[in-house]
Design an enzyme around this catalytic site. Structure first.
Site, PDB file in Angstrom:
ATOM      1  N   LYS A 114      -0.682  -8.519   4.293  1.00  0.00           N
ATOM      2  CA  LYS A 114      -1.229  -7.230   3.832  1.00  0.00           C
ATOM      3  C   LYS A 114      -2.746  -7.296   3.861  1.00  0.00           C
ATOM      4  CE  LYS A 114      -1.172  -4.028  -0.101  1.00  0.00           C
ATOM      5  NZ  LYS A 114      -0.312  -3.376  -1.091  1.00  0.00           N
ATOM      6  N   GLU A 123      -1.821 -11.095   0.632  1.00  0.00           N
ATOM      7  CA  GLU A 123      -2.852 -10.039   0.659  1.00  0.00           C
ATOM      8  C   GLU A 123      -4.250 -10.583   0.413  1.00  0.00           C
ATOM      9  OE1 GLU A 123      -2.396  -6.884  -2.251  1.00  0.00           O
ATOM     10  OE2 GLU A 123      -4.020  -5.720  -1.372  1.00  0.00           O
TER      11      GLU A 123
HETATM   12  P1  13P Z   1      -4.450   0.543  -2.250  1.00  0.00           P
HETATM   13  O1  13P Z   1      -3.673   1.039  -1.060  1.00  0.00           O
HETATM   14  O2  13P Z   1      -4.755   1.629  -3.264  1.00  0.00           O
HETATM   15  O3  13P Z   1      -5.643  -0.272  -1.858  1.00  0.00           O
HETATM   16  O4  13P Z   1      -3.474  -0.416  -3.057  1.00  0.00           O
HETATM   17  C1  13P Z   1      -2.720  -1.316  -2.368  1.00  0.00           C
HETATM   18  C2  13P Z   1      -2.552  -2.534  -3.172  1.00  0.00           C
HETATM   19  O5  13P Z   1      -1.454  -2.919  -3.476  1.00  0.00           O
HETATM   20  C3  13P Z   1      -3.761  -3.282  -3.568  1.00  0.00           C
HETATM   21  O6  13P Z   1      -3.395  -4.525  -4.074  1.00  0.00           O
END
Ligand code: 13P
Length: 347
Positions: A223, A181
């Site tokens: 992600k 991510e």
């Molecule tokens: P949000 O969808 O609230 O941005 O959170 C996703 C997430 O896991 C952020 O690390």
């Protein structure tokens, strides 16, 4: 386990997480973050309230119809439902794969004012083995990239990509599917074009590091943020523009061997996050599945309905199920405003 079996297990878990019409619930808010969220509904952030809240989400009837996996926080993966069943087992029985956030948060990046680096590599190999024993089958690590005057620096992109790849390689060794991510924040007044440029550099840097560190792309998920104008930009892009720019950016950066891309919601409102995902899937076919790994956009209305009251659990679960179902439809490119209304009216 032999190499071939390990590779097979990782890719089948990754594929299950992006099964048609399903996506991931991010319920891995750190203690500090969930405290902020609870403050907005005036609920004290005690360990028991956090347990009751997560139990409300995880025991929602037929959650597994639209939710493939749930990301937990270290405290949560060790907690139990009221009947004594550990949360990972509660999820498993509901057809939801348990996952775990393994980074330990961000710290200021030396020499780079206003930028951060994500920590958590020390002792990670041992922690991953422990989480696998507790039932986790996938993991998450979030890097944060800020857009600003002269930001991000190359340094920030590089050190965060390096850490993401170190984490991903260790996860695969431990038979956990890494969710990689790199979040480009939507904070700021920048236009969508600037978000496109920064997201493209961030993803190019991440995939170069993943290759360099021998991460198997078939056994991971990405992600990312969507390509979107900054929250304070006076010129907000349309749903169609966000969908088109995001897909274009991903096609230029993400190899087709990655089985799925699961977006974060990043502060988008719940319905808008659903609309964006739907619009992207309607301009397919794509080489990877496009689905969700939403935190706020899945939970916000349910948390507001719950308010910490046991008597409101059924109503909050209905609202949570509805949002999961709408995002499941969007993951298949079959969401519509009419479906949103009909399903809301019926629930
Ligand atoms: P949000 O969808 O609230 O941005 O959170 C996703 C997430 O896991 C952020 O690390």
């Amino acid at each position: 386990m032999g190499n071939a079996n390990a590779a097979e297990e990782l890719s089948s878990t990754a594929q299950a997480l992006v099964a048609p019409g399903k996506g991931i619930l991010a319920a891995d808010e750190s203690t500090g973050t969930i405290e902020k969220r609870f403050k907005s509904i005036s609920v004290p952030s005690t360990e028991e309230n956090r347990r009751r809240y997560r139990q409300m989400l995880f025991t929602t009837g037929r959650i597994g119809d639209h939710v493939s996996g749930a990301i937990l926080y270290d405290e949560t993966i060790r907690q139990k439902g009221s009947d004594g069943t550990p949360f990972p087992e509660v999820l498993r029985r509901a057809g939801v794969i348990p996952g775990i956030k393994v980074d330990t948060g961000t710290k200021p990046l030396p020499g780079c004012p206003n930028e951060v680096v994500t920590e958590g590599l020390d002792g990670l190999r041992e922690r991953l083995a422990g989480y696998r024993d507790l039932g986790a089958r996938f993991a998450k690590w979030r890097a944060v990239i800020t857009i600003g005057d002269g930001l991000p620096t190359e340094t920030c992109l590089h050190v965060n990509a390096h850490a993401l790849a170190r984490y991903a390689a260790l996860c695969q060794e431990a038979l956990l599917v890494p969710i990689v991510e790199p979040e480009v924040l939507m904070d700021g007044a920048h236009p969508i074009e600037r978000c496109y440029e920064v997201t493209r550099s961030a993803l190019d840097t991440v995939f170069a590091e993943l290759r360099f560190q021998r991460v198997r792309l078939e056994g991971m998920l990405l992600k990312p943020n969507m390509v979107i104008a900054g929250g304070k930009c006076p010129r907000q892009a349309s749903v169609q523009d966000v969908a088109r720019e995001t897909v274009c950016c991903l096609r230029r950066t993400v190899p087709a061997s990655v089985p799925g891309i699961v977006f974060l919601s990043g502060g988008q409102s719940d319905v808008v996050a659903t609309e964006h995902l739907d619009a992207m899937n309607r301009i397919g076919p794509h080489p990877w599945r496009l689905s969700f790994s939403y935190g706020r956009a899945l939970q916000h209305p349910a948390m507001a309905a719950w308010k910490g009251e046991p008597s409101r659990v059924p109503a909050a679960q209905k609202i949570f199920f509805h949002r999961a179902r709408m995002n499941g439809a969007a993951a298949a490119g079959k969401y519509s405003a009419a479906l949103e209304r009909e399903a809301a009216a019926a629930s």
